[in-house]
Design an enzyme around this catalytic site. Structure first.
Site, PDB file in Angstrom:
ATOM      1  N   GLU A 132     -49.363  19.698 -22.670  1.00  0.00           N
ATOM      2  CA  GLU A 132     -48.817  20.723 -21.780  1.00  0.00           C
ATOM      3  C   GLU A 132     -47.897  21.749 -22.435  1.00  0.00           C
ATOM      4  OE1 GLU A 132     -48.270  18.896 -17.452  1.00  0.00           O
ATOM      5  OE2 GLU A 132     -47.561  17.527 -19.001  1.00  0.00           O
ATOM      6  N   ARG A 159     -39.990  18.926 -11.427  1.00  0.00           N
ATOM      7  CA  ARG A 159     -40.134  19.291 -12.842  1.00  0.00           C
ATOM      8  C   ARG A 159     -39.813  20.769 -13.060  1.00  0.00           C
ATOM      9  NH1 ARG A 159     -42.315  17.434 -17.857  1.00  0.00           N
ATOM     10  NH2 ARG A 159     -42.641  15.362 -16.986  1.00  0.00           N
TER      11      ARG A 159
END
Length: 770
Positions: free
Chosen positions: A720, A308
């Site tokens: 997030e 990621r």
């Protein structure tokens, strides 16, 4: 937008009625569980002597690796993490022995009497040492487009650099906790503080050597998690289960704060190296970045986190030529793990710092360089991994924020202030976020639900997501209420339980509402279809002169009716009672899988994300160059949440995520000594943000009229993405430091920008100027 609904536990939290695992009163048989861990970062275990400890009054069991009836493993992805160290320890804090005692005092006394004989081995305690020893976790990964090397050679300007980004402690209010209650035969009931009940079920079954259907895991709520309980909540559950299995009595383990911080993994430290090529205007032509992460002692989720980070190395910018390399390295520290942003912050910090350097090099405003390189709508809209950036709101957000934050005027005022002040300097920075929403491990993009409706019209919702304070259950309640057209007070969301909804994915990757909301809707749609048929029959029987059709049946305001004949209504509770009398099921399971997501790790190409969430922030700070202290004066945020399901919950996530990011960027420094001992393992040595770290002027606004097609009620994930908006604070501090030299010299800078970093960086610039 659906109307405001308070957090479902808000009143209970305030009154103290919320029940956490530590609050659960089981019975007089409950035992206290204690974990004895290694005090050395790397050593061979020569002998463990527990005989003296067993003689302590109140001790019911002391277990070592040889006493595990099943597999001595709790690695969530790759089995390289023993439940209890057997022949070797690989970090300070690694579990070696388990104790079950009548009380904490007896357990502590027994711990003192356990003699573990170690033979010390050399330890690797940082990324540099791991790289020097070639202590790799897995082969390097790469994502590329164009020819970065050639483009760098032909670029008008090239900058090179390194960036160190630090670790971060999760500091959830409820430390790692689990309660294991043995049942009949091999049955084991677990109350776990876990973001991932299905995985906790799996790990417990494996260490006990039993089947999954013998293990029931329930999660009512967690007192915070932030990723730290996605995999590592499994550890205390496994240890408690082993002790409960050995004693045939309930066992609870609740880690002391210092022990929790010593034993558990953190956000991954990164050492990143980059080269960036650009023209005289600041248009980036090539970007080459190497991301090196500190995985700790075992794999955990380090591969996915590194992935990621690589997928967010571009952040919000288009690069025609780009090369992203990622490598995870093993060290003799606790296995680092998931943390809000899951690698995204580390990847984004590098490019944001590089763009800041470009602006200083060209003597331009960094906001202008960012704007010039944004992903566009009709062209320059393909990511390095081949996914098209759609529904791009970056330009609209920039224009709005630039105006509402009075960016240009404040920039001029700050320049005037800095010219007049010798020791106080101000800084300003604008940073964007483009964050991909979905698990990059594609099969995890699924969720299940079980919805039960009772004959009085009340609704009980079970789903696979877990509540950790983020308001997921509140959103699910509102989704169920809206889909059924009933008042929220008629709906209750149950504790997450593996016996109700099996094989669930973790509540992570900001997907909790997206996945579980859709699964709940799917279950409700099934029940509504049954009720709609019944409603047509009932309405036709009561009003024979009218024609009623199932496709017209509407559920609204606690009633059911044909929208072509709204005067004829059946109360929802009455219809539910009729359903039982007519043998119509009022229970249904639901399932959802995210469509169209895929990613080929070999080629580095695919569509790993269902959509992107966007945000932007402007932050202003003032630093004291004589002490290194800083003050966060003002932050303006505009964030994209689609059609918000609950604006209060979403605003809380934006504000909370941002402030947690501020901690990572400024005060939350984690230090180890030369022997691998964690020096910052308690509230008096580790500084999380306090009320004084919140911006004095804090303005949060949502981008309106931007529905998100294909998501539950056209909403967007929000957990997030706001975290990375704190990079605006970090770079505002850098801007203030740079003012010491009149922005002529690039400051030495790292993350977090602690008082020490600010002071030393400003001091270096001061002496270079004079």
């Amino acid at each position: 937008m659906l109307h405001q609904q308070p957090h479902d536990s808000a009143e209970k939290h305030v009154t103290g009625e919320s029940v956490f695992i530590e609050d659960m009163l089981v019975n007089s048989q409950l035992l206290h569980g204690k974990v004895v861990y290694s005090k050395h970062p790397h050593a061979v275990i020569r002998q463990i002597d527990i005989n003296e400890a067993l003689a302590i009054p109140g001790i019911h069991a002391i277990l070592t690796a040889k006493d595990i009836p099943g597999e001595n493993q709790m690695g969530p992805v790759i089995h390289d993490e023993p439940c209890l160290a057997d022949k070797e320890v690989n970090f300070i804090g690694q579990a070696v022995v388990l104790i079950a005692a009548e009380n904490e005092e007896a357990a502590l006394e027994a711990e003192k009497c356990i003699n573990i004989n170690y033979e010390l081995l050399p330890a690797i305690l940082d990324i540099g040492a791991a790289m020097a020893a070639n202590n790799i976790l897995a082969p390097a990964r790469k994502i590329e487009r164009g020819n970065a090397e050639a483009a760098l050679k032909s670029a008008r300007h090239v900058l090179k650099g390194e960036l160190v980004t630090g670790a971060q402690e999760h500091w959830y209010l409820e430390t790692q906790t689990a309660l294991a209650i043995p049942g009949e035969g091999k049955e084991m009931q677990m109350h776990a503080s876990s973001q991932n009940p299905a995985e906790t079920q799996q790990i417990v079954a494996e260490v006990l050597g039993i089947q999954k259907n013998d293990v029931e895991v329930e999660v009512r709520r967690m007192g915070g998690a932030f990723g730290g309980k996605e995999t590592q909540g499994n550890h205390v559950a496994a240890w408690a289960a082993l002790l409960a299995n050995a004693t045939k009595r309930p066992v609870k383990i609740h880690l002391f704060r210092d022990d929790d911080q010593i034993m558990t993994g953190k956000r991954h430290r990164f050492l990143s190296k980059y080269e960036i090529g650009f023209d005289d205007q600041g248009l980036i032509q090539a970007y080459k970045v190497e991301l090196n992460s500190d995985a700790g002692s075992s794999t955990d989720l380090s591969r996915a986190i590194l992935e990621r980070a690589m997928l967010h190395a571009d952040n919000a910018y288009y690069f025609p030529n780009i090369s992203i390399t990622g490598q995870a390295w093993k060290t003799n520290l606790p296995s680092n793990t998931a943390f809000r942003g899951f690698g995204g912050p580390q990847g984004m910090a590098v490019i944001e710092n590089a763009i800041d350097r470009i602006a200083r090099f060209l003597k331009k405003d960094a906001a202008d360089i960012r704007f010039l390189n944004f992903y566009r709508n009709d062209e320059c809209n393909l990511t390095p991994y081949g996914e098209k950036v759609e529904n791009n709101h970056l330009f609209r957000m920039f224009d709005k924020l630039y105006s509402t934050s009075c960016y240009q005027n404040r920039r001029q005022e700050i320049e005037k202030f800095n010219r007049k002040q010798e020791f106080f300097k101000k800084g300003l920075a604008l940073t964007p976020v483009k964050f991909g929403i979905s698990f990059t491990t594609a099969f995890l993009n699924q969720a299940g639900a079980l919805v039960n409706i009772y004959t009085d019209g009340t609704v009980l919702v079970n789903h696979g997501g877990t509540e950790m304070g983020q308001g997921l259950h509140t959103k699910i309640l509102r989704i169920a209420s809206a889909e059924l057209g009933v008042a929220p007070e008629h709906v209750r969301v149950n504790a997450t339980n593996t016996s109700k909804v099996p094989n669930t994915s973790p509540t992570a990757a900001s997907t909790g509402s997206d996945l579980n909301g859709m699964a709940v809707k799917n279950a409700i749609d099934t029940i509504k279809e049954r009720l709609a048929r019944l409603a047509v029959a009932e309405l036709t029987a009561n009003h024979p002169g009218c024609s009623f059709h199932q496709e017209n049946i509407t559920f609204l305001e606690n009633c059911v009716f044909d929208k072509e004949h709204p005067a004829y209504k059946i109360p929802f509770d009455q219809l539910c009672n009729l359903a039982r009398l007519n043998q119509v099921s009022l229970s249904a399971t639901g399932f959802y899988k995210t469509p169209g997501v895929h990613f080929d790790r070999e080629t580095g190409q695919g569509k790993p994300f269902h959509y992107y969430a966007y945000g932007m922030a402007v932050s202003e700070v003032m630093i004291d160059t004589l002490t290194g202290a800083h003050l966060l004066i003002r932050t303006d945020i505009i964030h994209d949440v689609g059609d918000s399901i609950n604006e209060g919950i979403d605003k809380g996530q934006v504000e909370g995520g941002f402030i947690q990011g501020v901690g990572w960027c400024t005060t939350e420094e984690i230090k180890w000594d030369k022997d691998g001992n964690l020096l910052t393992h308690s509230p008096d040595t580790y500084k999380i943000p306090t009320i004084n770290d919140i911006p004095k002027d804090f303005r949060v606004e949502f981008l309106h009229d931007v529905p998100n097609p294909g998501a539950i009620r056209r909403s967007k994930a929000v957990g997030e993405p706001p975290f990375m908006l704190a990079l605006s604070v970090w770079l505002a501090i850098k801007d203030a430091i740079s003012a010491v030299s009149g922005h002529e010299i690039e400051p030495d800078f790292s993350l977090p920008a602690t008082g020490e970093v600010i002071l030393m960086s400003a001091e270096k610039l001061f002496y270079r100027v004079v």
